[in-house]
Motif scaffolding. Structure first.
Motif, PDB file in Angstrom:
ATOM      1  N   LEU A   8      46.792  29.178  62.385  1.00 26.53           N
ATOM      2  CA  LEU A   8      45.673  29.311  62.036  1.00 26.53           C
ATOM      3  C   LEU A   8      44.254  28.450  63.295  1.00 26.53           C
ATOM      4  O   LEU A   8      44.088  28.917  64.224  1.00 26.53           O
ATOM      5  CB  LEU A   8      44.918  29.509  60.986  1.00 26.53           C
ATOM      6  CG  LEU A   8      44.750  30.706  60.061  1.00 26.53           C
ATOM      7  CD1 LEU A   8      44.470  30.731  58.630  1.00 26.53           C
ATOM      8  CD2 LEU A   8      44.149  32.424  60.889  1.00 26.53           C
ATOM      9  N   HIS A 150      40.711  30.723  55.038  1.00 27.91           N
ATOM     10  CA  HIS A 150      39.977  31.547  55.054  1.00 27.91           C
ATOM     11  C   HIS A 150      38.760  30.812  55.731  1.00 27.91           C
ATOM     12  O   HIS A 150      38.149  31.481  56.266  1.00 27.91           O
ATOM     13  CB  HIS A 150      40.007  31.064  53.332  1.00 27.91           C
ATOM     14  CG  HIS A 150      38.597  32.913  53.169  1.00 27.91           C
ATOM     15  ND1 HIS A 150      39.157  33.928  53.386  1.00 27.91           N
ATOM     16  CD2 HIS A 150      37.191  32.869  52.994  1.00 27.91           C
ATOM     17  CE1 HIS A 150      38.080  34.903  53.553  1.00 27.91           C
ATOM     18  NE2 HIS A 150      36.334  34.485  53.260  1.00 27.91           N
ATOM     19  N   ASN A 153      39.856  31.896  59.253  1.00 25.24           N
ATOM     20  CA  ASN A 153      40.302  33.197  59.311  1.00 25.24           C
ATOM     21  C   ASN A 153      38.776  33.393  59.189  1.00 25.24           C
ATOM     22  O   ASN A 153      38.918  34.754  60.793  1.00 25.24           O
ATOM     23  CB  ASN A 153      41.490  33.353  57.984  1.00 25.24           C
ATOM     24  CG  ASN A 153      42.607  33.863  58.507  1.00 25.24           C
ATOM     25  OD1 ASN A 153      42.522  34.372  59.550  1.00 25.24           O
ATOM     26  ND2 ASN A 153      43.746  33.355  56.872  1.00 25.24           N
ATOM     27  N   ARG A 157      37.605  35.671  63.158  1.00 24.01           N
ATOM     28  CA  ARG A 157      36.478  36.946  62.761  1.00 24.01           C
ATOM     29  C   ARG A 157      34.935  36.653  63.037  1.00 24.01           C
ATOM     30  O   ARG A 157      34.953  37.822  63.794  1.00 24.01           O
ATOM     31  CB  ARG A 157      36.902  37.428  61.422  1.00 24.01           C
ATOM     32  CG  ARG A 157      38.397  38.401  60.831  1.00 24.01           C
ATOM     33  CD  ARG A 157      37.502  39.329  59.478  1.00 24.01           C
ATOM     34  NE  ARG A 157      37.453  38.050  58.607  1.00 24.01           N
ATOM     35  CZ  ARG A 157      37.347  37.544  57.547  1.00 24.01           C
ATOM     36  NH1 ARG A 157      39.079  37.041  57.533  1.00 24.01           N
ATOM     37  NH2 ARG A 157      36.925  37.360  56.685  1.00 24.01           N
TER      38      ARG A 157
END
Length: 160
Positions: A8, A150, A153, A157
C-alpha cells in the motif's frame, strides 16, 4: 510491518509521484506508524515531506494549529479533530496532501460512545478534507496495524 502495508505504501508513493505531490502525516494513535510505512519504501524522499506525531492534546494545538476549543468540544478522538489535524499538517509543511489518525488503540481509554478500537481519520488536499470514523477489533497492535492500512488505503482513494 506486513507486506500488505508495504505494498500500500508503495502504491501511495507511485500515486504521489504521478501527481507531483509531497505528503505529510499527522498521527496520534499510530505513533508514527504511517510515516514509518511510507519511509520503508526506497525513494520515498521524493514524495514524503514530514510526519507530526502529536500524541498529547497540547501538541495537536501547538504543532498542527488544532483549536483547543475543538478538542474540548468534540474530544481528541473525533472526525472534527482528525480533519483539523490533516489540514494543520498541510498548513505547517511543504506537503500538498496529508493524512491524520487519532484514536483509542487500547487496552484502556474507552469513553461512552467511543469504545477501544475507535479511530478517526482525516485526509486533506487543496482545501478539501475528508474524514471517517471506524471501530476496529483486536488488541492494541491489531488496531494500530489496521489503522495504518486504512490510512494508506484512504489516501489512495483521496488522491484519485
Amino acid at each position: 510491518m506486513t507486506n500488505d502495508i508495504l505494498d500500500l505504501a508503495a502504491k501511495v508513493g507511485r500515486a504521489l509521484e504521478a501527481k507531483g505531490l509531497l505528503m505529510a502525516t499527522a498521527e496520534s494513535c499510530t505513533g508514527g506508524g504511517v510515516a514509518q510505512a511510507i519511509t520503508e519504501i526506497p525513494g520515498s524522499t521524493g514524495w514524503f515531506e514530514c510526519g507530526f506525531v502529536t500524541y498529547s492534546n497540547a501538541s495537536k494545538s501547538e504543532m498542527l494549529d488544532v483549536p483547543a476549543a475543538l478538542i474540548a468540544q468534540f474530544g481528541a478522538v473525533s472526525v472534527e479533530v482528525a480533519g483539523a489535524m490533516a489540514e494543520g499538517a498541510v498548513a505547517n509543511s511543504n506537503a500538498g496532501v496529508a493524512v491524520s489518525t487519532t484514536g483509542i488503540a487500547g487496552p484502556s481509554g474507552a469513553v461512552p460512545g467511543k469504545p477501544v478500537g475507535t479511530v478517526c481519520f482525516g485526509w486533506s488536499r487543496g482545501g478539501a478534507t475528508h474524514t471517517e470514523r471506524l471501530v476496529f477489533s483486536g488488541d492494541r497492535h491489531a488496531v494500530r496495524e489496521q489503522t495504518v492500512a486504512h490510512a494508506l488505503n484512504g489516501l489512495l482513494r483521496f488522491l484519485e
